[in-house]
Design a protein around this motif. Structure first.
Motif, PDB file in Angstrom:
ATOM      1  N   MET A 198      21.339  -1.639 -26.913  1.00 25.57           N
ATOM      2  CA  MET A 198      21.399  -1.681 -28.356  1.00 25.57           C
ATOM      3  C   MET A 198      20.467  -2.788 -28.814  1.00 25.57           C
ATOM      4  O   MET A 198      20.442  -3.868 -28.274  1.00 25.57           O
ATOM      5  N   GLY A 199      19.729  -2.477 -29.837  1.00 26.48           N
ATOM      6  CA  GLY A 199      18.778  -3.448 -30.330  1.00 26.48           C
ATOM      7  C   GLY A 199      19.425  -4.473 -31.249  1.00 26.48           C
ATOM      8  O   GLY A 199      20.518  -4.283 -31.772  1.00 26.48           O
ATOM      9  N   ILE A 200      18.715  -5.551 -31.416  1.00 25.16           N
ATOM     10  CA  ILE A 200      19.187  -6.627 -32.291  1.00 25.16           C
ATOM     11  C   ILE A 200      19.334  -6.110 -33.722  1.00 25.16           C
ATOM     12  O   ILE A 200      20.268  -6.487 -34.422  1.00 25.16           O
ATOM     13  N   GLY A 201      18.436  -5.246 -34.147  1.00 25.66           N
ATOM     14  CA  GLY A 201      18.510  -4.700 -35.495  1.00 25.66           C
ATOM     15  C   GLY A 201      19.793  -3.924 -35.729  1.00 25.66           C
ATOM     16  O   GLY A 201      20.410  -4.016 -36.787  1.00 25.66           O
ATOM     17  N   ASP A 202      20.207  -3.127 -34.719  1.00 30.74           N
ATOM     18  CA  ASP A 202      21.455  -2.371 -34.833  1.00 30.74           C
ATOM     19  C   ASP A 202      22.654  -3.303 -34.917  1.00 30.74           C
ATOM     20  O   ASP A 202      23.582  -3.062 -35.684  1.00 30.74           O
ATOM     21  N   LYS A 203      22.638  -4.339 -34.101  1.00 27.72           N
ATOM     22  CA  LYS A 203      23.741  -5.303 -34.130  1.00 27.72           C
ATOM     23  C   LYS A 203      23.832  -5.976 -35.493  1.00 27.72           C
ATOM     24  O   LYS A 203      24.918  -6.158 -36.039  1.00 27.72           O
ATOM     25  N   ALA A 204      22.684  -6.330 -36.038  1.00 27.20           N
ATOM     26  CA  ALA A 204      22.652  -6.989 -37.351  1.00 27.20           C
ATOM     27  C   ALA A 204      23.150  -6.050 -38.443  1.00 27.20           C
ATOM     28  O   ALA A 204      23.911  -6.460 -39.327  1.00 27.20           O
ATOM     29  N   ASP A 263      25.799  -0.078 -23.965  1.00 23.83           N
ATOM     30  CA  ASP A 263      25.264  -1.235 -23.246  1.00 23.83           C
ATOM     31  C   ASP A 263      25.912  -1.378 -21.882  1.00 23.83           C
ATOM     32  O   ASP A 263      25.243  -1.676 -20.895  1.00 23.83           O
ATOM     33  N   SER A 264      27.221  -1.147 -21.801  1.00 23.39           N
ATOM     34  CA  SER A 264      27.933  -1.241 -20.525  1.00 23.39           C
ATOM     35  C   SER A 264      27.427  -0.185 -19.555  1.00 23.39           C
ATOM     36  O   SER A 264      27.244  -0.463 -18.361  1.00 23.39           O
ATOM     37  N   GLY A 265      27.198   1.015 -20.056  1.00 25.55           N
ATOM     38  CA  GLY A 265      26.657   2.080 -19.204  1.00 25.55           C
ATOM     39  C   GLY A 265      25.287   1.714 -18.669  1.00 25.55           C
ATOM     40  O   GLY A 265      24.982   1.954 -17.496  1.00 25.55           O
ATOM     41  N   ASP A 266      24.456   1.134 -19.517  1.00 24.89           N
ATOM     42  CA  ASP A 266      23.132   0.690 -19.077  1.00 24.89           C
ATOM     43  C   ASP A 266      23.251  -0.403 -18.018  1.00 24.89           C
ATOM     44  O   ASP A 266      22.495  -0.414 -17.048  1.00 24.89           O
ATOM     45  N   ASP A 267      24.197  -1.314 -18.190  1.00 26.17           N
ATOM     46  CA  ASP A 267      24.399  -2.393 -17.216  1.00 26.17           C
ATOM     47  C   ASP A 267      24.823  -1.832 -15.865  1.00 26.17           C
ATOM     48  O   ASP A 267      24.346  -2.279 -14.821  1.00 26.17           O
ATOM     49  N   VAL A 268      25.718  -0.845 -15.870  1.00 26.00           N
ATOM     50  CA  VAL A 268      26.163  -0.226 -14.626  1.00 26.00           C
ATOM     51  C   VAL A 268      24.991   0.491 -13.951  1.00 26.00           C
ATOM     52  O   VAL A 268      24.784   0.362 -12.743  1.00 26.00           O
ATOM     53  N   ALA A 269      24.217   1.232 -14.734  1.00 28.65           N
ATOM     54  CA  ALA A 269      23.065   1.938 -14.173  1.00 28.65           C
ATOM     55  C   ALA A 269      22.064   0.960 -13.575  1.00 28.65           C
ATOM     56  O   ALA A 269      21.536   1.193 -12.479  1.00 28.65           O
ATOM     57  N   ASP A 270      21.810  -0.148 -14.265  1.00 26.92           N
ATOM     58  CA  ASP A 270      20.892  -1.163 -13.743  1.00 26.92           C
ATOM     59  C   ASP A 270      21.420  -1.771 -12.449  1.00 26.92           C
ATOM     60  O   ASP A 270      20.658  -2.012 -11.503  1.00 26.92           O
ATOM     61  N   ALA A 271      22.730  -2.022 -12.385  1.00 25.47           N
ATOM     62  CA  ALA A 271      23.318  -2.595 -11.171  1.00 25.47           C
ATOM     63  C   ALA A 271      23.200  -1.626 -10.003  1.00 25.47           C
ATOM     64  O   ALA A 271      22.900  -2.034  -8.871  1.00 25.47           O
ATOM     65  N   LEU A 272      23.421  -0.351 -10.255  1.00 23.63           N
ATOM     66  CA  LEU A 272      23.296   0.649  -9.194  1.00 23.63           C
ATOM     67  C   LEU A 272      21.853   0.769  -8.717  1.00 23.63           C
ATOM     68  O   LEU A 272      21.600   0.876  -7.515  1.00 23.63           O
ATOM     69  N   ARG A 273      20.914   0.739  -9.670  1.00 22.12           N
ATOM     70  CA  ARG A 273      19.502   0.782  -9.283  1.00 22.12           C
ATOM     71  C   ARG A 273      19.142  -0.426  -8.440  1.00 22.12           C
ATOM     72  O   ARG A 273      18.437  -0.315  -7.440  1.00 22.12           O
ATOM     73  N   SER A 274      19.630  -1.574  -8.852  1.00 19.51           N
ATOM     74  CA  SER A 274      19.334  -2.809  -8.126  1.00 19.51           C
ATOM     75  C   SER A 274      19.905  -2.760  -6.713  1.00 19.51           C
ATOM     76  O   SER A 274      19.247  -3.149  -5.755  1.00 19.51           O
ATOM     77  N   VAL A 321      33.785   0.630 -35.255  1.00 19.95           N
ATOM     78  CA  VAL A 321      33.654   1.789 -34.367  1.00 19.95           C
ATOM     79  C   VAL A 321      32.213   1.929 -33.880  1.00 19.95           C
ATOM     80  O   VAL A 321      31.968   2.188 -32.696  1.00 19.95           O
ATOM     81  N   LYS A 322      31.255   1.743 -34.788  1.00 26.95           N
ATOM     82  CA  LYS A 322      29.843   1.797 -34.390  1.00 26.95           C
ATOM     83  C   LYS A 322      29.544   0.736 -33.337  1.00 26.95           C
ATOM     84  O   LYS A 322      28.862   0.994 -32.345  1.00 26.95           O
ATOM     85  N   GLN A 323      30.058  -0.464 -33.568  1.00 29.84           N
ATOM     86  CA  GLN A 323      29.818  -1.567 -32.640  1.00 29.84           C
ATOM     87  C   GLN A 323      30.433  -1.262 -31.273  1.00 29.84           C
ATOM     88  O   GLN A 323      29.822  -1.511 -30.242  1.00 29.84           O
ATOM     89  N   ALA A 324      31.633  -0.697 -31.262  1.00 24.71           N
ATOM     90  CA  ALA A 324      32.285  -0.347 -29.996  1.00 24.71           C
ATOM     91  C   ALA A 324      31.471   0.699 -29.242  1.00 24.71           C
ATOM     92  O   ALA A 324      31.324   0.620 -28.015  1.00 24.71           O
ATOM     93  N   GLY A 325      30.940   1.684 -29.958  1.00 28.56           N
ATOM     94  CA  GLY A 325      30.101   2.704 -29.324  1.00 28.56           C
ATOM     95  C   GLY A 325      28.846   2.108 -28.728  1.00 28.56           C
ATOM     96  O   GLY A 325      28.438   2.469 -27.619  1.00 28.56           O
ATOM     97  N   GLU A 326      28.229   1.211 -29.450  1.00 31.35           N
ATOM     98  CA  GLU A 326      27.019   0.554 -28.942  1.00 31.35           C
ATOM     99  C   GLU A 326      27.343  -0.317 -27.718  1.00 31.35           C
ATOM    100  O   GLU A 326      26.563  -0.370 -26.772  1.00 31.35           O
TER     101      GLU A 326
END
Length: 78
Positions: A1-7, A53-64, A44-49
């Motif tokens: 999620m980008g900083i703009g979305d968080k803001a 992010d958690s899914g991306d972190d898991v994918a990155d950990a598996l790739r690593s 709700v939007k923040q929870a979805g984002e």
């Protein structure tokens, strides 16, 4: 999620809180409810984002762990 979305999500949440507080202060129950709904929508939007992010972190950990890279094309590995 980008900083703009968080803001944007945070701004929407704060606007909802302000609207709810204004409704409460003026005994305008419709405005208060609208503010609470806006705040909830932002949450709700923040929870979805965060879930993305958690899914991306898991994918990155598996790739690593496997030694693969994010941009590696499986057809070119040999």
């Amino acid at each position: 999620m980008g900083i703009g979305d968080k803001a944007k999500n945070k701004a929407e949440e704060l606007a909802g809180k302000a609207k709810a507080a204004a409704g409460d202060a003026t005994d305008n129950r419709d405005l208060e409810a609208e503010g609470r709904a806006q705040e909830s929508k932002a949450d709700v939007k923040q929870a979805g984002e965060n879930l993305k992010d958690s899914g991306d972190d898991v994918a990155d950990a598996l790739r690593s762990a496997s030694g693969a890279t994010k941009f590696e094309d499986p057809d070119t590995r040999r």
